[in-house]
Design an enzyme around this catalytic site. Sequence first.
Site, mmCIF file in Angstrom:
data_model
loop_
_atom_site.group_PDB
_atom_site.id
_atom_site.type_symbol
_atom_site.label_atom_id
_atom_site.label_comp_id
_atom_site.label_asym_id
_atom_site.label_seq_id
_atom_site.Cartn_x
_atom_site.Cartn_y
_atom_site.Cartn_z
ATOM 1 C CB THR A 43 19.375 22.835 49.353
ATOM 2 O OG1 THR A 43 18.471 23.076 50.321
ATOM 3 C CG2 THR A 43 20.724 22.186 49.589
ATOM 4 N N GLY A 44 17.553 24.376 47.136
ATOM 5 C CA GLY A 44 16.337 25.209 46.883
ATOM 6 C C GLY A 44 16.592 26.742 46.686
ATOM 7 C CG ASN B 130 14.581 26.833 42.161
ATOM 8 O OD1 ASN B 130 14.890 25.855 42.938
ATOM 9 N ND2 ASN B 130 13.174 26.724 41.749
ATOM 10 C CB SER B 131 11.749 28.883 44.540
ATOM 11 O OG SER B 131 10.527 29.356 44.958
ATOM 12 N N GLY B 132 11.760 31.415 46.336
ATOM 13 C CA GLY B 132 11.310 31.920 47.778
ATOM 14 C C GLY B 132 12.321 32.336 48.456
ATOM 15 C CE1 TYR C 218 6.949 21.747 55.265
ATOM 16 C CE2 TYR C 218 5.748 22.637 57.227
ATOM 17 C CZ TYR C 218 7.009 22.808 56.217
ATOM 18 O OH TYR C 218 7.597 23.963 55.925
HETATM 19 N N1 LIG Z 1 6.946 29.923 53.394
HETATM 20 C C1 LIG Z 1 6.864 29.794 54.608
HETATM 21 O O1 LIG Z 1 5.985 30.478 55.078
HETATM 22 C C2 LIG Z 1 7.649 28.772 55.426
HETATM 23 C C3 LIG Z 1 7.497 28.595 56.786
HETATM 24 C C4 LIG Z 1 8.171 27.771 57.314
HETATM 25 C C5 LIG Z 1 9.308 27.210 56.723
HETATM 26 N N2 LIG Z 1 9.341 27.246 55.536
HETATM 27 C C6 LIG Z 1 10.428 26.324 54.870
HETATM 28 O O2 LIG Z 1 11.311 27.374 54.141
HETATM 29 C C7 LIG Z 1 11.978 26.412 53.042
HETATM 30 C C8 LIG Z 1 11.846 27.095 51.830
HETATM 31 O O3 LIG Z 1 10.691 27.207 51.348
HETATM 32 P P1 LIG Z 1 9.932 28.433 50.645
HETATM 33 O O4 LIG Z 1 8.568 28.971 51.438
HETATM 34 O O5 LIG Z 1 10.935 29.404 50.024
HETATM 35 O O6 LIG Z 1 8.923 27.536 49.391
HETATM 36 P P2 LIG Z 1 9.409 27.549 48.034
HETATM 37 O O7 LIG Z 1 9.494 28.744 47.292
HETATM 38 O O8 LIG Z 1 8.468 26.457 47.391
HETATM 39 O O9 LIG Z 1 10.928 26.833 47.921
HETATM 40 C C9 LIG Z 1 11.041 25.452 48.117
HETATM 41 C C10 LIG Z 1 12.397 25.257 47.366
HETATM 42 O O10 LIG Z 1 12.525 23.623 47.493
HETATM 43 C C11 LIG Z 1 12.810 22.998 46.267
HETATM 44 N N3 LIG Z 1 12.347 21.703 46.239
HETATM 45 C C12 LIG Z 1 11.523 21.067 46.495
HETATM 46 N N4 LIG Z 1 11.303 19.800 46.302
HETATM 47 C C13 LIG Z 1 12.679 19.471 46.043
HETATM 48 C C14 LIG Z 1 13.391 18.290 45.571
HETATM 49 N N5 LIG Z 1 12.889 17.332 45.587
HETATM 50 N N6 LIG Z 1 14.661 18.592 45.372
HETATM 51 C C15 LIG Z 1 15.200 19.599 45.249
HETATM 52 N N7 LIG Z 1 14.790 20.675 45.700
HETATM 53 C C16 LIG Z 1 13.519 20.786 46.001
HETATM 54 C C17 LIG Z 1 11.854 23.800 45.345
HETATM 55 O O11 LIG Z 1 12.157 23.609 44.174
HETATM 56 P P3 LIG Z 1 11.099 23.665 42.766
HETATM 57 O O12 LIG Z 1 11.173 25.207 42.805
HETATM 58 O O13 LIG Z 1 11.771 22.897 41.897
HETATM 59 O O14 LIG Z 1 9.899 23.241 43.598
HETATM 60 C C18 LIG Z 1 12.380 25.226 45.778
HETATM 61 O O15 LIG Z 1 13.510 25.908 45.316
HETATM 62 C C19 LIG Z 1 11.414 25.093 53.196
HETATM 63 O O16 LIG Z 1 12.108 23.998 53.969
HETATM 64 C C20 LIG Z 1 10.159 25.253 54.131
HETATM 65 O O17 LIG Z 1 9.725 24.140 54.869
HETATM 66 C C21 LIG Z 1 8.516 28.058 54.720
#
Ligand SMILES: NC(=O)c1ccc[n+]([C@@H]2O[C@H](COP(=O)([O-])OP(=O)(O)OC[C@H]3O[C@@H](n4cnc5c(N)ncnc54)[C@H](OP(=O)(O)O)[C@@H]3O)[C@@H](O)[C@H]2O)c1
Length: 289
Positions: A9-10, A12-14, A167
């Site tokens: 899931t998600g 498309n990004s990161g 969060y």
């Molecule tokens: N980055 C960090 O330092 C960090 C640290 C600890 C944990 N995390 C966790 O890692 C995971 C991935 O985050 P990331 O850092 O890769 O951030 P990200 O690049 O913003 O990716 C988040 C993903 O979740 C999707 N998403 C958000 N809301 C959604 C919804 N309502 N329905 C379906 N998809 C949705 C986003 O879609 P859109 O592109 O459409 O917004 C995107 O694909 C998250 O669970 C975050 O809490 C991240």
Amino acid sequence: MLGKTVVVTGGNSGIGLATAVGLGAMGARVVITARNAERGGAAVRSIAGRIGDAGTVELVVFDLADLSSVRGGAAEILERCPQLHVLINNAGLILSERTETVDGYEATFAINHLGPFLLTSLLLKRLIDSAPARIVNVASTAHSQAKDGLPFQDLQSTQHYAAMRVYGRSKLANILFTNELARRLDGRGVTANSLHPGTVRTGYGADGDAKGLLPLGLMLAKPFFLSPENGALTSVYLASSPDVAQVSGEYFAKCKPKAPKPAARDADAARRLWEISEELVGLSQTPGG
Ligand SMILES: NC(=O)c1ccc[n+]([C@@H]2O[C@H](COP(=O)([O-])OP(=O)(O)OC[C@H]3O[C@@H](n4cnc5c(N)ncnc54)[C@H](OP(=O)(O)O)[C@@H]3O)[C@@H](O)[C@H]2O)c1
């Protein structure tokens, strides 16, 4: 991962996109999910270009903020995938202001916990039937923000809203959900583990949803964060490594088990959260049971 079907899931990004590339490069059939068809389509093209002929990648579009959309997405995954070996609940966000979903739930809790809870529940029988299978939940060290555990009297944060605390609670819910899932799945050939990916340079906290959350200091620190590829390593490890084929109910960081905070080891809270979540998403009986 040849012959394995993986849902991210998600994707498309990161971290999710990098996880999809990692597993696709190992030969998996990767199904990414996205809430936006255009962003999802662009990611599929990018991932396909990076994995070459090794694996395949495709897209299912649904919004974790809308439980009927989650049901539609799960139905499409079940229709397309006769077997499902790995589910990675990766999508998640932080929201600076309190908003409610179409179902009337606080959006961080709904997107980070309730949506993934419902999705997992609806896919659980397929995972069990495809065993050995794995569920990987992307939590965070931010669960430590919820020092006093989950506020069961106010899970919707109506009384007080602080973005990081809300969060953190949603990430605590990810770990508690994983632990209870592992307990319920014991002996059924499906593992469930959670993880902290590290501090990763992604879209997290940087979009319009989180305006004002990234002060200058954080912006300046960003170049020192992990790359998405490094941030995906623990997800890829838990999804694919033979080392953890039998490991379940653990929390990982840097590809190693780690003890989460005491609130994340509260078995009663995990059971209670499961029962409340079932009610909130409209599931009357134990998923997959
Ligand atoms: N980055 C960090 O330092 C960090 C640290 C600890 C944990 N995390 C966790 O890692 C995971 C991935 O985050 P990331 O850092 O890769 O951030 P990200 O690049 O913003 O990716 C988040 C993903 O979740 C999707 N998403 C958000 N809301 C959604 C919804 N309502 N329905 C379906 N998809 C949705 C986003 O879609 P859109 O592109 O459409 O917004 C995107 O694909 C998250 O669970 C975050 O809490 C991240």
